[in-house]
Design an enzyme around this catalytic site. Structure first.
Site, PDB file in Angstrom:
ATOM      1  N   ASP A 153      38.224  51.787  44.727  1.00 16.58           N
ATOM      2  CA  ASP A 153      36.899  51.376  45.169  1.00 16.58           C
ATOM      3  C   ASP A 153      36.952  49.871  45.533  1.00 16.58           C
ATOM      4  OD1 ASP A 153      34.309  51.527  46.386  1.00 16.58           O
ATOM      5  OD2 ASP A 153      33.348  51.883  44.220  1.00 16.58           O
TER       6      ASP A 153
ATOM      7  N   ASP B 201      35.875  52.516  52.317  1.00 11.93           N
ATOM      8  CA  ASP B 201      36.075  51.540  51.230  1.00 11.93           C
ATOM      9  C   ASP B 201      36.567  52.071  49.840  1.00 11.93           C
ATOM     10  OD1 ASP B 201      33.642  52.761  50.870  1.00 11.93           O
ATOM     11  OD2 ASP B 201      32.624  50.677  50.289  1.00 11.93           O
ATOM     12  N   GLU B 202      36.672  53.400  50.117  1.00  9.54           N
ATOM     13  CA  GLU B 202      37.135  54.024  48.667  1.00  9.54           C
ATOM     14  C   GLU B 202      38.124  55.326  49.229  1.00  9.54           C
ATOM     15  OE1 GLU B 202      34.275  56.055  46.498  1.00  9.54           O
ATOM     16  OE2 GLU B 202      32.750  56.223  48.034  1.00  9.54           O
TER      17      GLU B 202
END
Length: 355
Positions: free
Chosen positions: A8, A102-103
């Site tokens: 993350d 973003d993850e």
């Protein structure tokens, strides 16, 4: 036994802005458009100290942190950085399942780069992200996706945390049931009513009793309370739906939504042309001034073949909205769902979904 990572990026959008503009470093940065209708896309850790969080109204963020620097989002730039990070992931494993820009989940049970452990793989990936993008990421390492996602939040920012198989029971027992996906405030209240506040409390109930009380979700509660999650990491998941939506500067009546619906239908249709899969179900989403959300959907016998046909279906769905004519709407969205591979589309009668 799988070895799963959840990586993350730390305050991703805000961190990209601070990286690219030295004047923003160390300052409370809020990624959002200004205005009464805007919501926060991301907040730097300096802004989070004041209680600013993603998805809160921008006006509230401004009240909480008057000195915040508001920066309009630049998704083209964020996507470019996300591709860089994805390339780093793929050096270590082909089993990468992105969840957002973003993850992502990674299965490093059999890594492509020699590594003595999943913990070391996570360290190498985070080091590469730092070296190549000048950004930081946090990682969770665990035997499954559910636990890895919890672990990645345990030592943020710029850290990692391991939950080993032998530690699962002891680690989970004191955690609040709100950590289970799908357990929101309503479900938390229902569980509290039967004396359940933690995962340990939940384990006292047999799966049969949980199913009796909560249906099929009861079985999921039982599995998660015991740290069980058999879902594999699934790379390149096929497109299921595509949509576009817009929030208006002022609330509008239903009869004035046609220009917005046409524009959003064009945007969604253009995006749908980038996949070889075929979408069948047209969806219209509305949010009233009182934040009530309505969706109307239509599945024609044959999938929409042109943008004009898709738009016509979306416009027709307004007739399925039965709220008073005085109702005003703050948001409209148009989507295409029910994607299938070409040639395997089921034949069925047209239907309206009144939900």
């Amino acid at each position: 036994m799988r070895k799963i990572l959840h990586i993350d990026m730390d305050a991703f959008y805000a961190s990209v802005e601070q990286r690219d503009d030295p004047a923003l470093r160390g300052r409370p940065v809020v990624v959002a458009w200004r205005g009464a209708r805007s919501v926060v896309c991301a907040a730097s850790y300096e802004a989070r100290v004041f209680g600013v969080r993603s998805a809160m109204p921008a006006v509230r963020a401004e009240r909480l942190c008057p000195d915040a620097v508001f920066v309009p989002p630049d998704f083209t730039r964020y996507k470019a950085v996300s591709r860089q990070v994805r390339e780093i992931f793929l050096r270590h494993t082909d089993l990468v399942q992105p969840l957002s820009l973003d993850e992502a989940y990674l299965d490093v049970t059999a890594p492509k780069i020699a590594s003595p452990s999943a913990t070391e793989s996570a360290r190498m990936i985070r080091a590469a992200i730092r070296d190549e993008t000048a950004l930081t990421a946090s990682a969770g390492i665990a035997p499954n996706k559910f636990l890895a996602k919890i672990a990645s939040d345990w030592n943020k920012p710029d850290g990692q945390f391991v939950i080993r198989p032998s530690q699962v029971d002891a680690f989970l027992a004191p955690l609040p049931v709100g950590r289970i996906p799908g357990v929101g405030k309503v479900m938390e209240a229902k569980l509290a009513a039967i004396g359940v506040a933690t995962m340990g409390d939940l384990r006292a109930f047999a799966v049969e009793e949980l199913q009796l009380r909560f249906g099929s979700f009861g079985a999921s509660l039982h599995r998660r309370a015991h740290g069980i999650d058999e879902r594999p990491v699934e790379p390149d998941q096929p497109v299921q739906s595509i949509s576009a939506e817009d929030t208006f500067a002022t609330d509008l009546p239903l009869e004035e939504l046609e220009p917005a619906i046409r524009a959003l239908a064009a945007k969604a249709w253009a995006a749908s042309r980038k996949t070889e899969r075929v979408g069948r179900t047209v969806v219209l989403k509305l949010k009233t001034a009182q934040f009530r959300i309505l969706t109307r959907s239509y599945t024609p016998e044959s999938p929409p073949a042109t943008e004009a046909e898709f738009t016509a279906f979306a416009l027709a769905l307004r007739e399925r909205v039965d709220l008073p004519a005085s109702t005003r709407y703050r948001l409209v969205g148009v989507g295409l769902g029910g994607f299938r591979e070409p040639g395997v589309l089921p034949r069925q009668a047209a239907l309206f979904d009144p939900h």
